[in-house]
Structures are given as structure tokens and as C-alpha cells.
Design a protein around this motif. Sequence first.
Motif, PDB file in Angstrom:
ATOM      1  N   ARG A 377       0.839  -1.256   0.026  1.00 26.96           N
ATOM      2  CA  ARG A 377      -0.055   0.066  -0.025  1.00 26.96           C
ATOM      3  C   ARG A 377       0.876   1.242   0.022  1.00 26.96           C
ATOM      4  O   ARG A 377       0.807   2.032  -0.874  1.00 26.96           O
ATOM      5  N   GLU A 378       1.997   1.114   0.912  1.00 25.05           N
ATOM      6  CA  GLU A 378       2.972   2.380   1.017  1.00 25.05           C
ATOM      7  C   GLU A 378       3.518   2.637  -0.417  1.00 25.05           C
ATOM      8  O   GLU A 378       3.777   3.837  -0.853  1.00 25.05           O
ATOM      9  N   LEU A 379       3.953   1.487  -1.270  1.00 27.86           N
ATOM     10  CA  LEU A 379       4.524   1.646  -2.498  1.00 27.86           C
ATOM     11  C   LEU A 379       3.612   2.283  -3.330  1.00 27.86           C
ATOM     12  O   LEU A 379       3.946   3.289  -4.095  1.00 27.86           O
ATOM     13  N   VAL A 380       2.188   1.691  -3.395  1.00 30.89           N
ATOM     14  CA  VAL A 380       1.352   2.319  -4.324  1.00 30.89           C
ATOM     15  C   VAL A 380       1.161   3.882  -3.916  1.00 30.89           C
ATOM     16  O   VAL A 380       0.977   4.917  -4.666  1.00 30.89           O
ATOM     17  N   ARG A 381       0.816   4.133  -2.701  1.00 30.93           N
ATOM     18  CA  ARG A 381       0.537   5.526  -2.293  1.00 30.93           C
ATOM     19  C   ARG A 381       1.653   6.531  -2.511  1.00 30.93           C
ATOM     20  O   ARG A 381       1.383   7.642  -2.971  1.00 30.93           O
ATOM     21  N   SER A 382       2.994   5.864  -2.381  1.00 30.41           N
ATOM     22  CA  SER A 382       4.234   6.695  -2.347  1.00 30.41           C
ATOM     23  C   SER A 382       4.157   7.578  -3.803  1.00 30.41           C
ATOM     24  O   SER A 382       4.503   8.573  -4.085  1.00 30.41           O
ATOM     25  N   GLY A 383       4.013   6.677  -4.987  1.00 31.91           N
ATOM     26  CA  GLY A 383       3.896   7.035  -6.126  1.00 31.91           C
ATOM     27  C   GLY A 383       5.393   7.233  -6.777  1.00 31.91           C
ATOM     28  O   GLY A 383       5.906   7.942  -7.969  1.00 31.91           O
ATOM     29  N   ARG A 384       6.455   6.783  -5.933  1.00 31.65           N
ATOM     30  CA  ARG A 384       7.787   6.807  -6.234  1.00 31.65           C
ATOM     31  C   ARG A 384       8.343   5.906  -7.051  1.00 31.65           C
ATOM     32  O   ARG A 384       7.811   4.820  -7.250  1.00 31.65           O
ATOM     33  N   GLN A 385       9.041   6.118  -7.962  1.00 32.13           N
ATOM     34  CA  GLN A 385       9.849   5.293  -9.027  1.00 32.13           C
ATOM     35  C   GLN A 385      10.668   3.999  -8.077  1.00 32.13           C
ATOM     36  O   GLN A 385      11.280   4.467  -7.043  1.00 32.13           O
ATOM     37  N   VAL A 386      10.616   2.980  -8.784  1.00 31.99           N
ATOM     38  CA  VAL A 386      11.235   1.813  -7.997  1.00 31.99           C
ATOM     39  C   VAL A 386      12.079   1.244  -9.029  1.00 31.99           C
ATOM     40  O   VAL A 386      11.851   1.240 -10.113  1.00 31.99           O
ATOM     41  N   ASP A 387      13.087   0.572  -8.408  1.00 30.07           N
ATOM     42  CA  ASP A 387      14.124  -0.201  -9.172  1.00 30.07           C
ATOM     43  C   ASP A 387      13.410  -1.558  -9.362  1.00 30.07           C
ATOM     44  O   ASP A 387      13.092  -2.303  -8.541  1.00 30.07           O
ATOM     45  N   ALA A 388      13.123  -1.941 -10.669  1.00 34.61           N
ATOM     46  CA  ALA A 388      12.425  -3.366 -11.051  1.00 34.61           C
ATOM     47  C   ALA A 388      13.314  -4.479 -10.553  1.00 34.61           C
ATOM     48  O   ALA A 388      12.733  -5.490  -9.918  1.00 34.61           O
ATOM     49  N   ASP A 389      14.743  -4.291 -10.645  1.00 35.96           N
ATOM     50  CA  ASP A 389      15.486  -5.633 -10.228  1.00 35.96           C
ATOM     51  C   ASP A 389      15.215  -5.885  -8.562  1.00 35.96           C
ATOM     52  O   ASP A 389      15.044  -6.976  -7.953  1.00 35.96           O
ATOM     53  N   ARG A 390      15.249  -4.780  -7.949  1.00 34.27           N
ATOM     54  CA  ARG A 390      15.084  -4.930  -6.487  1.00 34.27           C
ATOM     55  C   ARG A 390      13.749  -5.423  -6.154  1.00 34.27           C
ATOM     56  O   ARG A 390      13.429  -5.975  -5.238  1.00 34.27           O
ATOM     57  N   LEU A 391      12.735  -4.569  -6.819  1.00 33.80           N
ATOM     58  CA  LEU A 391      11.291  -5.050  -6.583  1.00 33.80           C
ATOM     59  C   LEU A 391      11.286  -6.708  -6.909  1.00 33.80           C
ATOM     60  O   LEU A 391      10.386  -6.992  -5.916  1.00 33.80           O
ATOM     61  N   ALA A 392      11.719  -7.241  -7.689  1.00 35.88           N
ATOM     62  CA  ALA A 392      11.706  -8.573  -8.010  1.00 35.88           C
ATOM     63  C   ALA A 392      12.487  -9.493  -6.955  1.00 35.88           C
ATOM     64  O   ALA A 392      12.165 -10.762  -6.986  1.00 35.88           O
ATOM     65  N   ASP A 393      13.538  -8.772  -6.331  1.00 35.04           N
ATOM     66  CA  ASP A 393      14.478  -9.571  -5.498  1.00 35.04           C
ATOM     67  C   ASP A 393      13.692  -9.884  -4.196  1.00 35.04           C
ATOM     68  O   ASP A 393      13.702  -8.712  -3.214  1.00 35.04           O
ATOM     69  N   PRO A 394      13.453 -11.087  -3.646  1.00 35.94           N
ATOM     70  CA  PRO A 394      13.009 -11.281  -2.482  1.00 35.94           C
ATOM     71  C   PRO A 394      13.673 -11.013  -1.266  1.00 35.94           C
ATOM     72  O   PRO A 394      13.099 -10.890  -0.116  1.00 35.94           O
ATOM     73  N   ASP A 395      14.908 -10.756  -1.312  1.00 37.07           N
ATOM     74  CA  ASP A 395      15.845 -10.575  -0.426  1.00 37.07           C
ATOM     75  C   ASP A 395      16.002  -9.135  -0.053  1.00 37.07           C
ATOM     76  O   ASP A 395      16.404  -8.810   1.109  1.00 37.07           O
ATOM     77  N   VAL A 396      15.358  -8.217  -0.920  1.00 38.90           N
ATOM     78  CA  VAL A 396      15.023  -6.893  -0.515  1.00 38.90           C
ATOM     79  C   VAL A 396      13.909  -6.492   0.241  1.00 38.90           C
ATOM     80  O   VAL A 396      12.651  -6.657  -0.655  1.00 38.90           O
ATOM     81  N   PRO A 397      13.679  -6.283   1.473  1.00 36.45           N
ATOM     82  CA  PRO A 397      12.773  -5.961   2.012  1.00 36.45           C
ATOM     83  C   PRO A 397      11.779  -4.714   1.356  1.00 36.45           C
ATOM     84  O   PRO A 397      12.146  -3.758   1.018  1.00 36.45           O
ATOM     85  N   LEU A 398      10.237  -5.288   1.138  1.00 37.03           N
ATOM     86  CA  LEU A 398       9.485  -4.207   0.424  1.00 37.03           C
ATOM     87  C   LEU A 398       9.399  -2.733   1.116  1.00 37.03           C
ATOM     88  O   LEU A 398       9.234  -1.782   0.330  1.00 37.03           O
ATOM     89  N   ALA A 399       9.471  -2.971   2.694  1.00 35.38           N
ATOM     90  CA  ALA A 399       9.325  -1.582   3.231  1.00 35.38           C
ATOM     91  C   ALA A 399      10.452  -0.637   2.836  1.00 35.38           C
ATOM     92  O   ALA A 399      10.205   0.537   3.048  1.00 35.38           O
ATOM     93  N   GLU A 400      11.969  -1.304   2.650  1.00 29.60           N
ATOM     94  CA  GLU A 400      12.643  -0.421   2.162  1.00 29.60           C
ATOM     95  C   GLU A 400      12.500   0.129   0.741  1.00 29.60           C
ATOM     96  O   GLU A 400      12.800   1.435   0.711  1.00 29.60           O
ATOM     97  N   LEU A 401      11.804  -0.364  -0.049  1.00 31.46           N
ATOM     98  CA  LEU A 401      11.553   0.158  -1.396  1.00 31.46           C
ATOM     99  C   LEU A 401      10.549   1.151  -1.121  1.00 31.46           C
ATOM    100  O   LEU A 401      10.211   2.140  -1.856  1.00 31.46           O
ATOM    101  N   ALA A 402       9.412   1.052  -0.385  1.00 32.00           N
ATOM    102  CA  ALA A 402       8.441   1.861   0.048  1.00 32.00           C
ATOM    103  C   ALA A 402       8.806   3.116   0.779  1.00 32.00           C
ATOM    104  O   ALA A 402       8.338   4.134   0.486  1.00 32.00           O
ATOM    105  N   GLY A 403      10.099   2.772   1.430  1.00 32.19           N
ATOM    106  CA  GLY A 403      10.653   3.701   2.148  1.00 32.19           C
ATOM    107  C   GLY A 403      10.548   5.294   2.211  1.00 32.19           C
ATOM    108  O   GLY A 403      10.520   6.284   2.746  1.00 32.19           O
TER     109      GLY A 403
END
Length: 403
Positions: A377-403
Motif C-alpha cells: 500500500r505504501e509503494l502504491v501511495r508513495s507514487g515513487r519510482q522503484v528499481d524493478a530488479d530490487r522489486l523482483a528480489d525477495p531479499d530486498v524488504p518491500l518496506a525498504e522500497l516503499a521507504g
Amino acid sequence: MEQPYVIVGASLAGAKAAEALRAEGHGGPVELIGEETELPYERPPLSKGYLQGKTPRAEFDVHPAAWYAEHDVTLRLGTRVTAINPRARTVELADGTRTGFAKLLLTTGASPRRLPVPGGDGPSVLTLRRVGDSERIRSALRPGARIVIVGAGWIGLETAAAARLAGAEVTVLEMAELPLLRVLGREVARVFADLHRQKGVDLRFGVQVAAVEDGGVRLGDGTLVPADAVVVGVGISPNTALAEAAGLTVDNGVRTDEHLRTSHPDVFAAGDVANAFHPLFGRPIRVEHWANALNQPATAARSMLGRDAVYDRVPYFFTDQYDLGMEYTGYVEPDGYDRVVFRGDVEGREFIAFWLSGGRVLAGMNVNVWDVTDPIRELVRSGRQVDADRLADPDVPLAELAG
Ligand SMILES: Cc1cc2nc3c(=O)[nH]c(=O)nc-3n(C[C@H](O)[C@H](O)[C@H](O)COP(=O)(O)OP(=O)(O)OC[C@H]3O[C@@H](n4cnc5c(N)ncnc54)[C@H](O)[C@@H]3O)c2cc1C
């Protein structure tokens, strides 16, 4: 005498609105009027646990029977509202009587669409919206029974799952090339096609239904698909007749602003019937899901009481089919994304799918992966650009991307 706050439509949104008015401290009379004879109940079990005979009926009332009297809410069941008159501030009931109102909330929901073909609204054609519908379908789900389902949307697929679990032979007829194509797009829709095929459902795509006959469903190419029961799940239409006749603005539902106020200042709308302006998307959207009917009423109640409230939650819904549980957070139009990114094991059906546009996450769907809706939800709400490789990587916590 103080005029009541009247809520038309006694289901999830209506019952939650009555609750919210009391929670906000409104002490005046509240009337909740609904045409169904049952206490307000939640519908998701009707195509899942209740249809499968697992979830008892008493488990999905919105409030226990005593709640309404305890909260001084006048519940008028089995009562159809036939007209509303915002200018005179009255609603008219099927028995010809009138009730005045101070403020009015429309939570009239939606009704299943019928198949526009000969026999499409015959008595043997079943749709699924109410408790009685679920019971009628359940009684047809016997081992070896031939169940034909028209429409591979959520209701059709959940019914297919319940029918297979009951040992029935199931055929699903769908006009599009894949199930749920408009909601999920081709990349993710195939997950549901694979699931149902593996469970033994005969999925037929790109087919036109020409008629429903005594023996089954006649296709456009003349084939008869034999059926002991036909279930139609081809979408729903919002129940807007009252609003339309009263001259309120109606456009794919009752149009409201972000406060859930309709084009008349004393009339509000919430739940499946409301096409509400959503600040996050900058336009009205109509959401046909449980979480929306659960949460919008709190905003509507505050607005009815003249308090400041805006509905801007990120849409959310869920489904359960066989051993697949899924949650979807966000909102994407059919052509509204340019990329889908998967994280996890798609074949093993334990993954998250993200729909992106211009590198921004519009929606995420977690399948058999849990406790991730907050960061999605935070990722959607923030509207920020994300790195697709990191998004696909289960080792990168989603909270970090939503950040
Ligand atoms: C079988 C089924 C399964 C579902 N599963 C899921 C799920 O898994 N996940 C999810 O997110 N969502 C699910 N949903 C959707 C969810 O249940 C709806 O979004 C929710 O019920 C909407 O609530 P509502 O109160 O806005 O409208 P409704 O539930 O449609 O209720 C409207 C009520 O108003 C009454 N009414 C209408 N007109 C009048 C009138 N003129 N006078 C008096 N009463 C009137 C109707 O009879 C009805 O009782 C499911 C829906 C169905 C049918």
C-alpha cells in the motif's frame, strides 16, 4: 420531532454506516432500511466457505441481532424503498408510506447482470449475490453434477472452486481469452487459468453463449454444453434507480465527491453503488469490494455530520480458491500499466506481482504470501519510482522500497 438519518440498503456498507454514526456520537434517530429479510451480512463467504458448507451462517452477520436495539438503530428489513425525494427530504416505501430524513445515505449496492440471450433469465439460471442464491447453488453442487459457469470473473472462479471441491464436473465459459483478463492483465490472469485447469475445470475461452436451453448452454457455434445447473457470473450493475429518478448525478454508479456527498448536499453514497472521486487517482472510481464497503461508511458518516472527512484509501480485495489465497492492493485500468514484475515463485503459486507504469507501482497482488499489504500500500501511495530488479528480489524488504 427530530428527523432521522436514513440509510437505504441494509448490507455491509449500510450497517457499518449506522455503526459509524453512533461511534461519531450522533445521538439522533438512525433508520437502516433494506429490502432483504436477513440481518445485514457480509457476502464473501457466499462464494467460499458458506457455498462449500464450511462456514456457518451466523458467522457473517455484520452485527449480532441485538446490536441494532442496543445502539438505538431502527432496522427495517424486508422493506423496499421505491423513491427518494431529496428536496422534500422523504423516502417512499413499497407499502406507500413515507419517512422523512435529515440526511440520507444510499448504500444500495449492486445486482448481478443477466445474460442477454434467450433463456438467460430463465428459472434454471442461477446468479450469486444473496444468501438464498448461495444456498440454491450449493444444493446443485453434487458429485458428478454437470455445472456450467458463464463468466470467469471472481464469482465464477470461486464458484468453480467450490463446485470442484464438491466433486462436480465443471465447465467455465468465458468470452475473453483468459479469466479475469480485464482486472489482472494477461501476465497474471494465466496463473488463475493454470490453477483451475490443474484442478480439473474445463475452461473454454473465446466462446459466445447464444442461449440457455433446458439441457444446457448453447454456444454461438451451435455446440450444446450439457448442464444440470447453470451459474452466471458476468458482473454486476450498481443499483442506481432511486438516485437516477431523484435527479442525482449518476454515471457508472452514484457520483460523489471525496467526502462521499452526491450532487445533492444532504444525500451521500457509499459501497458498491458509489462512484466516488478518489484524491489519489484524481478521478472517480467505483470499487466493488468488501474493504471499500467496510471503510467508506466511516467517511460518509462524518460527512453527514458536517465533519471533515475524505475517503482516499488504496483499494484492496482478496480471493480464496482451493489452496490459493490472494490479496490485491491498488488500482489499475486494463491498459493502465506498462510492465508486470514478479517476486517469488510463480509456478509454485507463492509470489507477489506488481503492476507498474513509468517505474511506479500501481498495484501489487500477493499470492500465498502474507503480511505484505502494508508495504505494498505504501509503494502504491508513495507514487515513487522503484528499481524493478530490487522489486523482483525477495531479499530486498518491500518496506525498504516503499521507504
Ligand atoms: C458472492 C460474493 C462474494 C464476494 N467476495 C468478495 C471477496 O472475496 N473479496 C472482496 O473484496 N469482495 C467480495 N465481494 C464483494 C462485496 O461483498 C461487496 O463489495 C459488498 O457486499 C458491497 O456492499 P454494499 O453494502 O455496498 O452493497 P450490497 O452488499 O450490494 O448491499 C446493498 C443492499 O441494499 C439493498 N437495496 C438495494 N436497493 C434497495 C432499495 N431500493 N430499498 C431497500 N434496500 C435496497 C440490497 O437488497 C442489498 O441488501 C463479494 C460479493 C459477492 C456477491
